[in-house]
Design a protein around this motif. Structure first.
Motif, PDB file in Angstrom:
ATOM      1  N   TYR A  47       0.842  -1.207   0.000  1.00 24.67           N
ATOM      2  CA  TYR A  47       0.000   0.000   0.000  1.00 24.67           C
ATOM      3  C   TYR A  47       0.871   1.249   0.000  1.00 24.67           C
ATOM      4  O   TYR A  47       0.597   2.222  -0.725  1.00 24.67           O
ATOM      5  N   GLY A  48       1.929   1.223   0.811  1.00 25.94           N
ATOM      6  CA  GLY A  48       2.818   2.377   0.895  1.00 25.94           C
ATOM      7  C   GLY A  48       3.521   2.662  -0.422  1.00 25.94           C
ATOM      8  O   GLY A  48       3.707   3.825  -0.802  1.00 25.94           O
ATOM      9  N   ILE A  49       3.897   1.612  -1.128  1.00 32.13           N
ATOM     10  CA  ILE A  49       4.554   1.773  -2.429  1.00 32.13           C
ATOM     11  C   ILE A  49       3.591   2.383  -3.443  1.00 32.13           C
ATOM     12  O   ILE A  49       3.945   3.281  -4.211  1.00 32.13           O
ATOM     13  N   GLN A  50       2.348   1.901  -3.427  1.00 28.08           N
ATOM     14  CA  GLN A  50       1.338   2.442  -4.343  1.00 28.08           C
ATOM     15  C   GLN A  50       1.014   3.897  -4.003  1.00 28.08           C
ATOM     16  O   GLN A  50       0.858   4.736  -4.894  1.00 28.08           O
ATOM     17  N   LEU A  51       0.912   4.177  -2.706  1.00 20.57           N
ATOM     18  CA  LEU A  51       0.630   5.548  -2.269  1.00 20.57           C
ATOM     19  C   LEU A  51       1.748   6.495  -2.688  1.00 20.57           C
ATOM     20  O   LEU A  51       1.492   7.610  -3.153  1.00 20.57           O
ATOM     21  N   MET A  52       3.002   6.061  -2.547  1.00 17.08           N
ATOM     22  CA  MET A  52       4.134   6.884  -2.957  1.00 17.08           C
ATOM     23  C   MET A  52       4.093   7.170  -4.451  1.00 17.08           C
ATOM     24  O   MET A  52       4.364   8.300  -4.892  1.00 17.08           O
ATOM     25  N   ALA A  53       3.739   6.157  -5.246  1.00 14.39           N
ATOM     26  CA  ALA A  53       3.642   6.350  -6.696  1.00 14.39           C
ATOM     27  C   ALA A  53       2.585   7.401  -7.023  1.00 14.39           C
ATOM     28  O   ALA A  53       2.774   8.242  -7.905  1.00 14.39           O
ATOM     29  N   LYS A  54       1.470   7.357  -6.301  1.00 14.73           N
ATOM     30  CA  LYS A  54       0.407   8.337  -6.521  1.00 14.73           C
ATOM     31  C   LYS A  54       0.863   9.732  -6.109  1.00 14.73           C
ATOM     32  O   LYS A  54       0.639  10.712  -6.827  1.00 14.73           O
ATOM     33  N   GLN A  55       1.525   9.831  -4.953  1.00 14.79           N
ATOM     34  CA  GLN A  55       1.973  11.129  -4.457  1.00 14.79           C
ATOM     35  C   GLN A  55       3.016  11.748  -5.386  1.00 14.79           C
ATOM     36  O   GLN A  55       3.040  12.963  -5.580  1.00 14.79           O
ATOM     37  N   LYS A  56       3.875  10.915  -5.950  1.00 17.59           N
ATOM     38  CA  LYS A  56       4.873  11.420  -6.904  1.00 17.59           C
ATOM     39  C   LYS A  56       4.196  12.025  -8.122  1.00 17.59           C
ATOM     40  O   LYS A  56       4.544  13.118  -8.567  1.00 17.59           O
ATOM     41  N   LEU A  57       3.230  11.292  -8.670  1.00 16.67           N
ATOM     42  CA  LEU A  57       2.569  11.752  -9.883  1.00 16.67           C
ATOM     43  C   LEU A  57       1.734  13.004  -9.613  1.00 16.67           C
ATOM     44  O   LEU A  57       1.757  13.963 -10.391  1.00 16.67           O
ATOM     45  N   LYS A  58       0.997  13.004  -8.508  1.00 19.61           N
ATOM     46  CA  LYS A  58       0.202  14.181  -8.132  1.00 19.61           C
ATOM     47  C   LYS A  58       1.096  15.389  -7.904  1.00 19.61           C
ATOM     48  O   LYS A  58       0.819  16.500  -8.358  1.00 19.61           O
ATOM     49  N   GLY A  59       2.191  15.180  -7.176  1.00 21.44           N
ATOM     50  CA  GLY A  59       3.094  16.278  -6.853  1.00 21.44           C
ATOM     51  C   GLY A  59       3.758  16.847  -8.076  1.00 21.44           C
ATOM     52  O   GLY A  59       3.910  18.070  -8.202  1.00 21.44           O
ATOM     53  N   TYR A  60       4.138  15.979  -9.001  1.00 15.80           N
ATOM     54  CA  TYR A  60       4.848  16.431 -10.194  1.00 15.80           C
ATOM     55  C   TYR A  60       4.020  17.419 -11.003  1.00 15.80           C
ATOM     56  O   TYR A  60       4.546  18.375 -11.570  1.00 15.80           O
ATOM     57  N   TYR A  61       2.728  17.199 -11.058  1.00 21.77           N
ATOM     58  CA  TYR A  61       1.848  18.073 -11.841  1.00 21.77           C
ATOM     59  C   TYR A  61       1.285  19.225 -11.004  1.00 21.77           C
ATOM     60  O   TYR A  61       0.204  19.733 -11.292  1.00 21.77           O
ATOM     61  N   GLY A  62       2.026  19.627  -9.989  1.00 25.14           N
ATOM     62  CA  GLY A  62       1.645  20.808  -9.215  1.00 25.14           C
ATOM     63  C   GLY A  62       0.707  20.513  -8.074  1.00 25.14           C
ATOM     64  O   GLY A  62      -0.065  21.372  -7.667  1.00 25.14           O
ATOM     65  N   ASN A  63       0.794  19.266  -7.561  1.00 23.18           N
ATOM     66  CA  ASN A  63      -0.054  18.882  -6.431  1.00 23.18           C
ATOM     67  C   ASN A  63      -1.542  18.954  -6.788  1.00 23.18           C
ATOM     68  O   ASN A  63      -2.328  19.639  -6.141  1.00 23.18           O
ATOM     69  N   VAL A  64      -1.910  18.244  -7.830  1.00 16.71           N
ATOM     70  CA  VAL A  64      -3.305  18.156  -8.259  1.00 16.71           C
ATOM     71  C   VAL A  64      -4.149  17.652  -7.092  1.00 16.71           C
ATOM     72  O   VAL A  64      -3.729  16.771  -6.338  1.00 16.71           O
ATOM     73  N   SER A  65      -5.332  18.193  -6.918  1.00 21.00           N
ATOM     74  CA  SER A  65      -6.193  17.795  -5.802  1.00 21.00           C
ATOM     75  C   SER A  65      -6.601  16.335  -5.936  1.00 21.00           C
ATOM     76  O   SER A  65      -6.675  15.781  -7.033  1.00 21.00           O
ATOM     77  N   GLU A  66      -6.888  15.700  -4.798  1.00 19.46           N
ATOM     78  CA  GLU A  66      -7.281  14.293  -4.789  1.00 19.46           C
ATOM     79  C   GLU A  66      -8.580  14.085  -5.569  1.00 19.46           C
ATOM     80  O   GLU A  66      -8.723  13.110  -6.319  1.00 19.46           O
ATOM     81  N   LYS A  67      -9.515  15.009  -5.413  1.00 16.82           N
ATOM     82  CA  LYS A  67     -10.797  14.897  -6.119  1.00 16.82           C
ATOM     83  C   LYS A  67     -10.579  14.911  -7.630  1.00 16.82           C
ATOM     84  O   LYS A  67     -11.156  14.096  -8.367  1.00 16.82           O
ATOM     85  N   GLN A  68      -9.749  15.820  -8.079  1.00 17.74           N
ATOM     86  CA  GLN A  68      -9.498  15.925  -9.517  1.00 17.74           C
ATOM     87  C   GLN A  68      -8.708  14.719 -10.026  1.00 17.74           C
ATOM     88  O   GLN A  68      -8.975  14.197 -11.113  1.00 17.74           O
ATOM     89  N   PHE A  69      -7.769  14.255  -9.214  1.00 12.33           N
ATOM     90  CA  PHE A  69      -6.962  13.105  -9.611  1.00 12.33           C
ATOM     91  C   PHE A  69      -7.829  11.858  -9.757  1.00 12.33           C
ATOM     92  O   PHE A  69      -7.625  11.046 -10.665  1.00 12.33           O
ATOM     93  N   ARG A  70      -8.793  11.707  -8.857  1.00  8.12           N
ATOM     94  CA  ARG A  70      -9.721  10.574  -8.963  1.00  8.12           C
ATOM     95  C   ARG A  70     -10.555  10.673 -10.239  1.00  8.12           C
ATOM     96  O   ARG A  70     -10.838   9.656 -10.891  1.00  8.12           O
ATOM     97  N   ARG A  71     -10.941  11.879 -10.616  1.00 10.74           N
ATOM     98  CA  ARG A  71     -11.691  12.067 -11.862  1.00 10.74           C
ATOM     99  C   ARG A  71     -10.848  11.676 -13.066  1.00 10.74           C
ATOM    100  O   ARG A  71     -11.350  11.065 -14.024  1.00 10.74           O
ATOM    101  N   TYR A  72      -9.560  12.032 -13.022  1.00  8.60           N
ATOM    102  CA  TYR A  72      -8.671  11.661 -14.119  1.00  8.60           C
ATOM    103  C   TYR A  72      -8.546  10.142 -14.221  1.00  8.60           C
ATOM    104  O   TYR A  72      -8.522   9.588 -15.318  1.00  8.60           O
ATOM    105  N   HIS A  73      -8.448   9.478 -13.065  1.00 10.57           N
ATOM    106  CA  HIS A  73      -8.362   8.015 -13.077  1.00 10.57           C
ATOM    107  C   HIS A  73      -9.632   7.413 -13.665  1.00 10.57           C
ATOM    108  O   HIS A  73      -9.577   6.480 -14.478  1.00 10.57           O
ATOM    109  N   ALA A  74     -10.788   7.936 -13.260  1.00  8.68           N
ATOM    110  CA  ALA A  74     -12.064   7.427 -13.780  1.00  8.68           C
ATOM    111  C   ALA A  74     -12.154   7.629 -15.287  1.00  8.68           C
ATOM    112  O   ALA A  74     -12.634   6.747 -16.015  1.00  8.68           O
ATOM    113  N   GLU A  75     -11.677   8.768 -15.773  1.00  9.04           N
ATOM    114  CA  GLU A  75     -11.689   9.037 -17.208  1.00  9.04           C
ATOM    115  C   GLU A  75     -10.712   8.111 -17.924  1.00  9.04           C
ATOM    116  O   GLU A  75     -10.996   7.625 -19.034  1.00  9.04           O
TER     117      GLU A  75
END
Length: 204
Positions: A47-75
């Motif tokens: 879980y920690g490895i997956q969470l880190m991967a998500k945090q890296k990707l979110k952070g790289y794009y300017g700390n995209v909000s969790e709500k928006q990131f979930r929408r991107y995943h759904a799309e």
């Protein structure tokens, strides 16, 4: 828009890497997290490895909000093809991402601010929404009245990064085109990104 109340460099130290590959990153001198317990290292769980991967990707794009990131995943799930590749394509199609990739500014945060303040035209019309998704062939242009801004001149002159092949940019005219939506291997990340782990995180 996700707001940064603390310095963006704390993201580097918290994640334990130089996320944007910048020479001024404090991680270059202190390769451990901030705070009293920053140097402690624990073996991460799946879980920690997956969470880190998500945090890296979110952070790289300017700390995209969790709500928006979930929408991107759904799309990304909804679209044809691999979900991980689709997710990268969506993130790289954001207007602020494209402005950053075109080297009109030095950082993704500056790109977001540039768009927010109305300095960018898309296909001849002003767009001030950083999350606006571009399509292949869309033209991105710095407004004529904004072309002498210091942040833009510094970005254009910088040798820190190269413009990737999926973009066509004329820095003299301050205009560029999204030639194609990139695949993961085409995106010039300075660190190893694992969107497949991000997909696994949201599929739990």
């Amino acid at each position: 828009m996700a707001k940064r109340t603390s310095t963006k460099h704390k993201i580097d130290r918290r994640l334990g890497l130089n996320l944007w590959g910048r020479p001024k990153s404090p991680f270059n001198e202190r390769e451990y997290g901030p705070g009293q317990h920053g140097q402690r290292r624990r073996k991460p769980t799946d879980y920690g490895i997956q969470l880190m991967a998500k945090q890296k990707l979110k952070g790289y794009y300017g700390n995209v909000s969790e709500k928006q990131f979930r929408r991107y995943h759904a799309e990304a799930v909804r679209r044809k093809g691999g979900t991980d590749e689709n997710l990268i394509g969506i993130l790289e199609s954001r207007l602020d991402s494209v402005v950053y990739r075109m080297k009109f500014v030095l950082t993704i945060f500056a790109a977001r601010q540039l768009v927010n303040h109305g300095h960018i035209n898309v296909n001849g019309r002003r767009v001030n929404i950083p999350s606006y998704l571009l399509h292949e062939g869309d033209k991105v242009e710095i407004k004529k009245s904004s072309r002498e801004l210091l942040a833009i001149l510094e970005g254009v002159r910088s040798n820190e990064r190269d413009v990737p092949a999926y973009l066509n940019v004329d820095h003299n005219k301050m205009i560029g085109t999204l030639v194609s939506v990139p695949k993961l291997e085409e995106v010039p990340y300075p660190v190893h990104m694992e969107p497949n782990l991000v997909v696994e995180f949201y599929s739990r």
